[in-house]
Design a protein around this motif. Structure first.
Motif, short mmCIF file in Angstrom:
data_model
loop_
_atom_site.label_atom_id
_atom_site.label_comp_id
_atom_site.label_asym_id
_atom_site.label_seq_id
_atom_site.Cartn_x
_atom_site.Cartn_y
_atom_site.Cartn_z
N ARG A 80 37.93 -5.49 -34.81
CA ARG A 80 37.41 -6.00 -35.44
C ARG A 80 36.31 -6.84 -34.83
NH1 ARG A 80 40.04 -8.56 -40.93
NH2 ARG A 80 42.13 -7.84 -40.05
N SER A 81 34.72 -7.23 -35.68
CA SER A 81 33.12 -7.26 -34.92
C SER A 81 33.79 -9.25 -34.56
CB SER A 81 32.86 -7.42 -36.00
OG SER A 81 32.29 -6.58 -36.01
N HIS A 82 33.86 -9.39 -33.43
CA HIS A 82 34.08 -10.96 -33.07
C HIS A 82 33.67 -12.03 -34.42
CE1 HIS A 82 34.04 -14.64 -31.22
NE2 HIS A 82 32.93 -14.94 -31.29
N GLY A 83 33.69 -13.54 -34.62
CA GLY A 83 32.88 -14.61 -35.25
C GLY A 83 33.98 -14.99 -36.34
N LEU A 84 33.68 -16.00 -36.46
CA LEU A 84 34.35 -16.99 -37.70
C LEU A 84 33.01 -16.28 -38.61
CD1 LEU A 84 35.86 -19.85 -36.13
CD2 LEU A 84 37.08 -17.50 -37.56
N ASP A 87 37.37 -11.77 -35.21
CA ASP A 87 39.31 -10.60 -35.21
C ASP A 87 39.87 -12.07 -34.53
OD1 ASP A 87 38.87 -12.42 -32.59
OD2 ASP A 87 36.78 -11.43 -31.85
N ASN A 88 41.36 -11.43 -34.52
CA ASN A 88 42.74 -11.91 -34.67
C ASN A 88 42.61 -13.57 -33.46
OD1 ASN A 88 42.81 -9.35 -35.39
ND2 ASN A 88 44.50 -10.15 -36.23
N ALA A 89 41.48 -13.56 -32.53
CA ALA A 89 41.57 -14.16 -31.80
C ALA A 89 40.75 -15.64 -31.91
CB ALA A 89 40.79 -13.78 -30.01
N ASP A 90 39.85 -15.88 -32.54
CA ASP A 90 38.90 -16.54 -32.94
C ASP A 90 39.17 -17.59 -33.58
OD1 ASP A 90 37.18 -14.17 -32.59
OD2 ASP A 90 36.18 -14.13 -34.48
N HIS A 121 29.62 -17.37 -33.09
CA HIS A 121 30.29 -17.20 -33.83
C HIS A 121 30.37 -15.77 -34.59
CE1 HIS A 121 33.07 -20.12 -33.93
NE2 HIS A 121 32.49 -21.54 -33.74
N VAL A 122 29.13 -15.60 -34.64
CA VAL A 122 28.51 -14.54 -34.90
C VAL A 122 28.30 -13.29 -33.63
CG1 VAL A 122 26.48 -13.71 -35.75
CG2 VAL A 122 26.88 -15.39 -36.41
N SER A 123 28.20 -13.13 -32.56
CA SER A 123 27.62 -12.08 -31.53
C SER A 123 28.25 -11.78 -30.24
CB SER A 123 26.84 -12.87 -30.25
OG SER A 123 25.73 -13.92 -31.28
#
Ligand SMILES: [Cu+2]
Length: 191
Positions: A106-110, A117-120, A169-171
């Protein structure tokens, strides 16, 4: 996996696990609720212990409680915080902890329409006196191996990482959060 011996603060101990007033655990609740879970000792790049993170599995996700003390004044401010895919903080810049937990790419960022992604996780604020206290909740990983989300205790474990800078939370790939400032290997907590 090594069992981390760490004392959970009284307010974090779930009913039915310890404590004179606790009710006996109901086996019907299953391990997801009855187990308070995991903890990580947090270290900085000087390999000094500067805090800890506690992980507790709830009915819909994992509650993370972070306590840090003794960070330098230069660390004051917001820090991007993520769950990284390898339980290894052994090298100097903590890149041994791998990339984000993100098996589906997935793309990064809440706040990213194609994420998170699952890490965010949300950013964490460090005060000028070098302390931080924070809680975050994520439904995108588990401590109990439930279907549909990555298990923090997979074959190579997981780590929690605080970066030098805030996460926007976007880039992609990490919201401009920069280098890794604090790292902790997530381990089963012995209560
Ligand atoms: Cu990260």
């Amino acid at each position: 996996m090594a069992v981390l011996r760490i004392a959970l603060p009284a307010f974090l101990v779930l009913g039915g696990i310890t404590g004179a007033c606790a009710q006996p655990a109901d086996p019907a609740e299953g391990p997801a609720i009855a187990s308070a879970g995991a903890a990580a000792i947090l270290i900085d790049r000087n390999r000094e212990e500067i805090g800890r993170a506690i992980f507790q599995q709830g009915p819909t996700g994992v509650l993370i409680t972070i306590e840090m003390d003794g960070l330098p004044e230069s660390a004051a401010g917001w820090h991007g915080t993520h769950l990284h895919s390898i339980g290894d903080c052994s090298n100097e810049d903590f890149t041994s902890s791998g990339g984000h937990i993100n098996p589906d790419g997935r793309s990064h960022g809440l706040l990213n329409p194609d994420g998170p992604d699952n890490a965010d996780l949300p950013n964490i604020f460090v005060h000028a006196d070098g302390t931080a206290r924070a809680q975050a909740h994520t439904t995108m990983v588990s401590l109990d191996g439930r279907d549909g989300v990555p298990h923090l205790f997979d074959s190579d474990g997981s780590a929690i990482v605080l970066h030098d800078n805030p996460d926007d939370h976007v880039s992609p790939p990490i919201g401009g959060a920069g280098a890794r400032h604090v790292c902790g290997v997530i381990e089963v907590a012995d209560q």
